[in-house]
Design a protein around this motif. Structure first.
Motif, PDB file in Angstrom:
ATOM      1  N   SER A 124       0.837  -1.199   0.000  1.00 27.98           N
ATOM      2  CA  SER A 124       0.000   0.000   0.000  1.00 27.98           C
ATOM      3  C   SER A 124       0.871   1.247   0.000  1.00 27.98           C
ATOM      4  CB  SER A 124      -0.912  -0.010   1.231  1.00 27.98           C
ATOM      5  OG  SER A 124      -1.659   1.177   1.312  1.00 27.98           O
TER       6      SER A 124
ATOM      7  N   ALA B 279       0.809   5.478   0.010  1.00 35.79           N
ATOM      8  CA  ALA B 279      -0.010   6.679   0.241  1.00 35.79           C
ATOM      9  C   ALA B 279       0.810   7.695   1.003  1.00 35.79           C
ATOM     10  CB  ALA B 279      -1.282   6.320   1.011  1.00 35.79           C
TER      11      ALA B 279
ATOM     12  N   ASP C 224       1.298  -1.158  -6.530  1.00 35.28           N
ATOM     13  CA  ASP C 224       0.612  -0.361  -5.501  1.00 35.28           C
ATOM     14  C   ASP C 224      -0.830  -0.843  -5.393  1.00 35.28           C
ATOM     15  OD1 ASP C 224      -0.486   1.498  -3.839  1.00 35.28           O
ATOM     16  OD2 ASP C 224      -0.237   3.212  -5.197  1.00 35.28           O
TER      17      ASP C 224
ATOM     18  N   ASN D 255      -3.142   0.399  -3.794  1.00 32.51           N
ATOM     19  CA  ASN D 255      -4.090   1.515  -3.733  1.00 32.51           C
ATOM     20  C   ASN D 255      -4.279   2.214  -5.078  1.00 32.51           C
ATOM     21  OD1 ASN D 255      -4.558   1.167  -1.014  1.00 32.51           O
ATOM     22  ND2 ASN D 255      -2.943   2.593  -0.372  1.00 32.51           N
TER      23      ASN D 255
END
Length: 755
Positions: A72, A74, A199, A201
């Motif tokens: 993940s 971010a 990734d 996300n």
């Protein structure tokens, strides 16, 4: 649409994200200290070093792809869900190369973007490592780091830090003397070592079935065989071997997989372990067969054999690291071809053809075939030898099973006989045996003319039991030179007896081929006297009739002991022992013309005790002594004399029955007089025999304490409940002399006390 997975280098990843190993991840594992992890660690580092050390131009260099790293991302932070192990190793590698190439100070901030959240100690160690100004020396890197003032002793208990230190030692060992500025350049400026960054996300990410397969494949560890198979294929390609078996890579997944599928593990329904056992077994056999040094003195050789045949406590084989294969120079072009050709010879229905050809020969293994025994977890050295003998004739002679079933049967029967009657339980005995098989097969056309080869007086065979070798040569002579064609069939029948197992020398007549009828008669008698468990119950454990007869015929102790019970392992040994064989043959010859029903009568009629030593007379006349008071008929002479041992181990025989001297007779006479009582609970069911090192008789005035060779006389009084020793005397001279001596001592003692 923008691609959801991109190729990244570790340096590129740290340049874009702060990488934090999450607390849910397991500890760093690539630094664990076990054989399998060491192999993975060494292979990984070797690949990395080869990639960054490539001297070719940037356009010609081969990149190393480390597969998927996903997680993940971010707010400029990346939390990996898979890839922690590879990322940690790359972090340690970048720190090490930066330290040795004076690039650490200038790049600290980028390296600080890598951190651990699993434990505070792990995170602090990574930061301390980056901020250190360690001048790396020649000692192990872990010891140098532990000597630093900033290293806390408590960190040594953190499993991740411990594993990092192991990895740093491995990196230091491989790179210490080779690191150059170009290596730092390769790691940071060139896209030499990459991985596919995913990734989770990403807005375009769709979790399709294909993606799930990729992700799950990354999380599931390859089996030992899958890793091994990949290594073998790469190794063969790099060596440019000429492989005689066409499409061998395809056969791994088709023909050979079908072969092993018939023997798949019943618990997990996989064939990986069977595949690995086959390759390990072939490597061990090839290594031992090709060794030319001193088997007894070469410790490295013996350790390698033991390593390749090692087992766990549960009997299963242990993991064999590829480094051992490389150390012993396994998988040469010739050995690889032998392995693949062996698989070709037994694939499909060919293994069944071999089993059919050998159906007339019993190999006394739990498995149905020689091949199946070779790939089982509880494989033994004899199992390895049987398969070696089989595979070598298949490869070297390129025989057709259909056209040569009898030839193969003769060869494997000969091998069976040698193996079954030789103790093969160590690296040394295994090596001598496999070298012997190799030496035999080196003789031109021996496989097709086995009996002629064995009949030749100039043929010399070593590595197996000498007596069995002589027997095989004699049987070959009888079959090859005799006009009677029935010899072979009857010899095979006798050899297949579940206790004889190829050893029938005691049945062969003295005048050789002229006494074929006598051999048949002896065989028939022996089949009735012996079964798979030893002596037939009718003549064994219940009455020990056969053992008592051998004593009556004059059989004596060998190395101070005899075993005359019904247990198979002892009688099997007796049938090969020159001390026992003449008496066993004499007993068999008593029954040559008798019918089954009269066997017991004839044997009993020959239990003549005239002139026998007293201990033999006791045993011949008292079958219960054997049945109830010995451990499988064990008779042993020790410092006490000749005893009947009731337990297998010496130190458990405190209640052995002494039968050599006159102690039993003297005690019996004294008890008959009614003046004494037996104190110790050592009287046994068999009348007039007593067990124990010390036996006591008492009355109100006297204690008679019988040891092994002497009796001590104690007089009881009010002052001593154990009595006062007044005399001791030997009872070796006979019961009458001893009784007179005891009575004389007692009379003298009593008269003295009254005076």
């Amino acid at each position: 649409m923008e691609s959801i997975d991109k190729k990244y280098t570790f340096w590129q990843l740290l340049g874009e994200f702060k990488v934090e190993i999450p607390i849910i991840q397991r500890d760093y594992a690539q630094g664990r200290e076990n054989v399998k992890t060491k192999q993975i660690r060494d292979n990984f580092l070797d690949k990395i070093l080869a990639a960054i050390d490539d001297e070719n131009s940037i356009l010609e260099k081969k990149s190393l792809d480390l597969d998927f790293v996903y997680g993940s991302a971010a707010d400029n932070k990346f939390i990996p869900l898979d890839g922690q192990q590879r990322l940690t190793t790359l972090f340690l590698l970048h720190w090490y190369v930066a330290s040795l190439t004076d690039n650490l100070q200038a790049n600290k901030q980028i390296l600080l973007n890598f951190s651990y959240e699993t434990r505070i100690s792990s995170r602090e160690f990574c930061h301390a490592l980056i901020n250190s100004n360690l001048n790396i020396g020649n000692e192990t890197l872990s010891s140098q780091l532990k000597d630093c003032s900033w290293f806390f002793l408590s960190w040594s208990k953190d499993p991740t830090i411990k594993a990092m230190l192991v990895m740093l030692d491995a990196i230091h060992s491989k790179l210490q003397h080779v690191v150059k500025a170009k290596h730092w350049q390769a790691l940071t400026e060139e896209r030499i070592i990459t991985f596919q960054f995913l990734d989770m996300n990403h807005e375009n990410l769709q979790l399709t079935d294909e993606l799930y397969v990729k992700m799950n494949a990354r999380g599931k560890a390859l089996t030992d065989f899958e890793n091994f198979k990949a290594w073998v294929e790469q190794f063969i390609d790099e060596k440019n071997y000429i492989i005689k078996v066409e499409d061998w890579k395809t056969k791994f997944d088709k023909d050979w997989t079908d072969l092993f599928w018939n023997y798949k593990d019943g618990d997990n329904h996989l064939i990986d372990e069977e595949f690995m056992r086959f390759f390990n077994g072939m490597v061990l056999n090839q290594y031992a067969a090709g060794f030319k040094g001193n088997i007894d003195k070469d410790e490295i050789y013996k350790k390698n054999v033991q390593a390749l045949s090692a087992k766990k406590e549960n009997g299963q084989e242990v993991y064999i690291p590829i480094s051992i294969y490389l150390d012993i120079q396994a998988f040469s072009e010739a050995s690889v071809n032998d392995i693949f050709q062996t698989l070709e010879f037994i694939k499909g229905n060919k293994n069944q053809d071999i089993n059919t050809s050998l159906s007339g020969i019993k190999f006394y293994t739990p498995e149905e075939s020689i091949f199946e025994s070779f790939i089982q977890g509880d494989i033994t050295y004899p199992d390895r030898l049987r398969f070696y003998a089989l595979s070598q004739v298949l490869i070297k002679n390129e025989i057709s099973i259909e056209s040569n079933p009898l030839t193969l049967q003769r060869w494997m029967r000969f091998i069976r006989n040698l193996i079954e009657n030789t103790t093969i339980d160590s690296a040394e005995t295994f090596s001598r045996a496999i070298n012997s098989i190799t030496s035999i097969l080196a003789n031109k056309n021996v496989f097709n003319n086995l009996y002629e080869y064995l009949s030749d007086v100039n043929t010399v065979i070593t590595g197996f039991d000498g007596n069995q070798i002589k027997e095989e040569k004699l049987k070959a002579l009888l079959i090859h030179n005799s006009q009677n064609t029935e010899w072979e069939a009857y010899i095979i029948e006798a050899e297949n007896h579940p206790m004889f197992r190829g050893n029938i020398g005691f049945l062969l007549p003295e005048n050789r081929e002229s006494e074929f009828t006598k051999f048949i008669s002896r065989k028939n008698v022996a089949f009735r006297l012996f079964n798979k468990d030893g002596v037939n119950e009718k003549f064994g454990r219940s009455s020990n009739l056969l053992g008592r007869l051998l004593l009556a015929m004059g059989l004596g102790l060998q190395n101070d002991e005899l075993w005359l019970g019904g247990k198979q392992q002892y009688w099997k040994g007796h049938l090969k022992n020159a001390h026992y064989i003449p008496f066993i043959v004499k007993a068999i010859d008593l029954l040559l013309d008798a019918d089954d029903e009269s066997y017991s009568d004839i044997l009993n009629a020959n239990l003549n005790v005239a002139g026998l030593e007293s201990w033999k007379e006791h045993l011949v006349n008292n079958p219960r002594l054997f049945k109830e008071y010995t451990y499988y008929g064990r008779i042993k002479k020790d410092w006490r004399g000749i005893n009947l041992y009731q337990q297998e181990k010496f130190n458990a025989n405190v209640n052995a029955i002494l039968i050599e001297n006159n102690r039993n007779e003297v005690i019996t006479e004294l008890l008959k007089e009614g003046q004494y009582k037996l104190v110790n609970p050592h009287i046994i069911k068999c009348e007039n025999f007593y067990a124990g090192d010390k036996i006591e008789l008492r009355n109100k005035k006297i204690i008679l304490s019988f040891g092994q060779n002497k009796v001590k006389i104690y007089q009881l009084n009010e002052e001593s409940k154990d009595g006062i020793l007044i005399a001791e005397t030997s009872f070796l001279e006979g019961s009458e002399v001893l009784l007179e001596s005891i009575n004389e001592h007692l009379t003298h003692s009593i008269n003295f006390s009254e005076a």
